[in-house]
Design a protein around this motif. Structure first.
Motif, PDB file in Angstrom:
ATOM      1  N   GLU A  25       0.788  -1.228   0.000  1.00  0.00           N
ATOM      2  CA  GLU A  25       0.000   0.000   0.000  1.00  0.00           C
ATOM      3  C   GLU A  25       0.823   1.282   0.000  1.00  0.00           C
ATOM      4  O   GLU A  25       0.277   2.346  -0.273  1.00  0.00           O
ATOM      5  N   LYS A  26       2.111   1.183   0.304  1.00  0.00           N
ATOM      6  CA  LYS A  26       2.927   2.390   0.448  1.00  0.00           C
ATOM      7  C   LYS A  26       4.236   2.232  -0.328  1.00  0.00           C
ATOM      8  O   LYS A  26       5.259   1.839   0.237  1.00  0.00           O
ATOM      9  N   PRO A  27       4.203   2.553  -1.626  1.00  0.00           N
ATOM     10  CA  PRO A  27       5.393   2.344  -2.456  1.00  0.00           C
ATOM     11  C   PRO A  27       6.620   3.151  -2.013  1.00  0.00           C
ATOM     12  O   PRO A  27       7.739   2.798  -2.352  1.00  0.00           O
ATOM     13  N   LYS A  29       7.740   3.323   0.994  1.00  0.00           N
ATOM     14  CA  LYS A  29       8.316   2.744   2.218  1.00  0.00           C
ATOM     15  C   LYS A  29       9.585   1.936   1.973  1.00  0.00           C
ATOM     16  O   LYS A  29      10.424   1.843   2.859  1.00  0.00           O
ATOM     17  N   SER A  30       9.702   1.299   0.800  1.00  0.00           N
ATOM     18  CA  SER A  30      10.883   0.467   0.547  1.00  0.00           C
ATOM     19  C   SER A  30      11.061   0.276  -0.960  1.00  0.00           C
ATOM     20  O   SER A  30      10.148   0.535  -1.743  1.00  0.00           O
ATOM     21  N   ALA A  31      12.256  -0.211  -1.319  1.00  0.00           N
ATOM     22  CA  ALA A  31      12.518  -0.501  -2.732  1.00  0.00           C
ATOM     23  C   ALA A  31      11.583  -1.619  -3.211  1.00  0.00           C
ATOM     24  O   ALA A  31      11.054  -1.550  -4.325  1.00  0.00           O
ATOM     25  N   LEU A  32      11.369  -2.642  -2.384  1.00  0.00           N
ATOM     26  CA  LEU A  32      10.470  -3.736  -2.758  1.00  0.00           C
ATOM     27  C   LEU A  32       9.066  -3.210  -3.016  1.00  0.00           C
ATOM     28  O   LEU A  32       8.424  -3.590  -4.011  1.00  0.00           O
ATOM     29  N   ALA A  33       8.588  -2.336  -2.149  1.00  0.00           N
ATOM     30  CA  ALA A  33       7.248  -1.762  -2.322  1.00  0.00           C
ATOM     31  C   ALA A  33       7.162  -0.978  -3.626  1.00  0.00           C
ATOM     32  O   ALA A  33       6.158  -1.047  -4.343  1.00  0.00           O
ATOM     33  N   LYS A  34       8.210  -0.264  -3.966  1.00  0.00           N
ATOM     34  CA  LYS A  34       8.241   0.500  -5.213  1.00  0.00           C
ATOM     35  C   LYS A  34       8.214  -0.442  -6.417  1.00  0.00           C
ATOM     36  O   LYS A  34       7.484  -0.218  -7.387  1.00  0.00           O
ATOM     37  N   TYR A  35       8.989  -1.526  -6.370  1.00  0.00           N
ATOM     38  CA  TYR A  35       9.024  -2.492  -7.476  1.00  0.00           C
ATOM     39  C   TYR A  35       7.673  -3.189  -7.643  1.00  0.00           C
ATOM     40  O   TYR A  35       7.217  -3.410  -8.762  1.00  0.00           O
ATOM     41  N   SER A  37       4.772  -1.937  -6.826  1.00  0.00           N
ATOM     42  CA  SER A  37       3.880  -0.932  -7.386  1.00  0.00           C
ATOM     43  C   SER A  37       4.101  -0.781  -8.893  1.00  0.00           C
ATOM     44  O   SER A  37       3.137  -0.722  -9.671  1.00  0.00           O
ATOM     45  N   LEU A  38       5.357  -0.730  -9.312  1.00  0.00           N
ATOM     46  CA  LEU A  38       5.672  -0.624 -10.742  1.00  0.00           C
ATOM     47  C   LEU A  38       5.212  -1.862 -11.507  1.00  0.00           C
ATOM     48  O   LEU A  38       4.700  -1.755 -12.624  1.00  0.00           O
ATOM     49  N   LEU A  39       5.370  -3.046 -10.894  1.00  0.00           N
ATOM     50  CA  LEU A  39       4.895  -4.284 -11.519  1.00  0.00           C
ATOM     51  C   LEU A  39       3.379  -4.228 -11.704  1.00  0.00           C
ATOM     52  O   LEU A  39       2.859  -4.563 -12.779  1.00  0.00           O
ATOM     53  N   SER A  40       2.669  -3.798 -10.679  1.00  0.00           N
ATOM     54  CA  SER A  40       1.204  -3.720 -10.759  1.00  0.00           C
ATOM     55  C   SER A  40       0.749  -2.758 -11.848  1.00  0.00           C
ATOM     56  O   SER A  40      -0.148  -3.074 -12.634  1.00  0.00           O
ATOM     57  N   ILE A  41       1.366  -1.596 -11.904  1.00  0.00           N
ATOM     58  CA  ILE A  41       1.002  -0.610 -12.926  1.00  0.00           C
ATOM     59  C   ILE A  41       1.306  -1.157 -14.318  1.00  0.00           C
ATOM     60  O   ILE A  41       0.500  -1.019 -15.248  1.00  0.00           O
ATOM     61  N   SER A  42       2.452  -1.818 -14.455  1.00  0.00           N
ATOM     62  CA  SER A  42       2.825  -2.407 -15.747  1.00  0.00           C
ATOM     63  C   SER A  42       1.828  -3.477 -16.170  1.00  0.00           C
ATOM     64  O   SER A  42       1.447  -3.567 -17.348  1.00  0.00           O
ATOM     65  N   ILE A  82      -4.674 -11.257 -14.283  1.00  0.00           N
ATOM     66  CA  ILE A  82      -5.756 -11.431 -13.296  1.00  0.00           C
ATOM     67  C   ILE A  82      -5.240 -12.198 -12.079  1.00  0.00           C
ATOM     68  O   ILE A  82      -5.612 -11.890 -10.940  1.00  0.00           O
ATOM     69  N   SER A  83      -4.381 -13.177 -12.305  1.00  0.00           N
ATOM     70  CA  SER A  83      -3.811 -13.926 -11.177  1.00  0.00           C
ATOM     71  C   SER A  83      -3.022 -12.992 -10.271  1.00  0.00           C
ATOM     72  O   SER A  83      -3.160 -13.039  -9.041  1.00  0.00           O
ATOM     73  N   TRP A  84      -2.199 -12.125 -10.864  1.00  0.00           N
ATOM     74  CA  TRP A  84      -1.440 -11.163 -10.066  1.00  0.00           C
ATOM     75  C   TRP A  84      -2.376 -10.211  -9.319  1.00  0.00           C
ATOM     76  O   TRP A  84      -2.193  -9.960  -8.126  1.00  0.00           O
ATOM     77  N   PHE A  85      -3.379  -9.678 -10.026  1.00  0.00           N
ATOM     78  CA  PHE A  85      -4.306  -8.739  -9.391  1.00  0.00           C
ATOM     79  C   PHE A  85      -5.012  -9.400  -8.206  1.00  0.00           C
ATOM     80  O   PHE A  85      -5.243  -8.768  -7.177  1.00  0.00           O
ATOM     81  N   THR A  86      -5.355 -10.674  -8.362  1.00  0.00           N
ATOM     82  CA  THR A  86      -6.033 -11.411  -7.286  1.00  0.00           C
ATOM     83  C   THR A  86      -5.109 -11.596  -6.083  1.00  0.00           C
ATOM     84  O   THR A  86      -5.504 -11.339  -4.939  1.00  0.00           O
ATOM     85  N   ILE A  87      -3.887 -12.048  -6.355  1.00  0.00           N
ATOM     86  CA  ILE A  87      -2.914 -12.247  -5.272  1.00  0.00           C
ATOM     87  C   ILE A  87      -2.648 -10.927  -4.558  1.00  0.00           C
ATOM     88  O   ILE A  87      -2.641 -10.859  -3.320  1.00  0.00           O
ATOM     89  N   GLU A  88      -2.450  -9.872  -5.336  1.00  0.00           N
ATOM     90  CA  GLU A  88      -2.187  -8.556  -4.750  1.00  0.00           C
ATOM     91  C   GLU A  88      -3.368  -8.105  -3.880  1.00  0.00           C
ATOM     92  O   GLU A  88      -3.178  -7.629  -2.754  1.00  0.00           O
TER      93      GLU A  88
END
Length: 171
Positions: A25-27, A29-35, A37-42, A82-88
């Protein structure tokens, strides 16, 4: 801006719940969170492009009855997205400090409504593109010719009634 305090309680797993929440929820906060977030947007962009391409005649595929169907490669991309969106979504729900508040937030409702149709089509339709439903399966005591079948498409096209046996006409 000032960050909102979120109460995760003091249970044994509260520390991990906070990490999960911050990661998804907070990109900032960390490099992992940013990655993530970028994966989700992509994947949102990839899914959108895939759905658009699937409507173009040059990408269209046809089944054995010469009926249009989804391009298998684009369908695979959609399934992965859709699998990623569901897991997220489920991980965000698991990490949420207030589950009910999370479920009521408008963006989370939109997320759930965006992924639900994919699973509804998997649960209720053998083939997400074309479905055959025998007319006699409409309820007990309902008797029509058992050779009639209703065929429809998930896309807003048309529904037709065809006879299941060879030589049957289309009404």
């Amino acid at each position: 801006g000032k960050e909102v305090y979120e109460d995760f309680g003091d249970a044994k797993l509260a520390k991990y719940q906070r990490i999960l929440w911050d990661t998804f929820e907070k990109p900032h906060k960390s490099a992992l969170a940013k990655y993530i977030s970028l994966l989700s947007i992509s994947l949102v962009l990839l899914s959108t492009v895939g759905m658009c391409l699937n409507t173009m005649p040059s990408f269209r595929h046809y089944d054995s009855r010469n009926q249009p169907m989804d391009n298998p490669n684009l369908a695979l991309i959609e399934a992965v997205c859709i699998s990623w969106f569901t897991i997220e979504y489920l991980l965000r729900l698991a990490g949420a400090p207030g589950k009910l508040a999370f479920l009521k937030q408008s963006m989370n409702v939109i997320d759930a409504l965006a992924i639900a149709p994919y699973y509804v089509s998997l649960m209720f339709f053998e083939d997400p593109e074309t479905i055959s439903i025998p007319v006699v399966a409409m309820g007990p005591g309902f008797s029509l010719d058992p050779n009639l079948t209703t065929t429809t498409s998930l896309a807003p096209t048309n529904a037709t009634i065809v006879e299941a046996e060879e030589g049957g006409g289309v009404f």
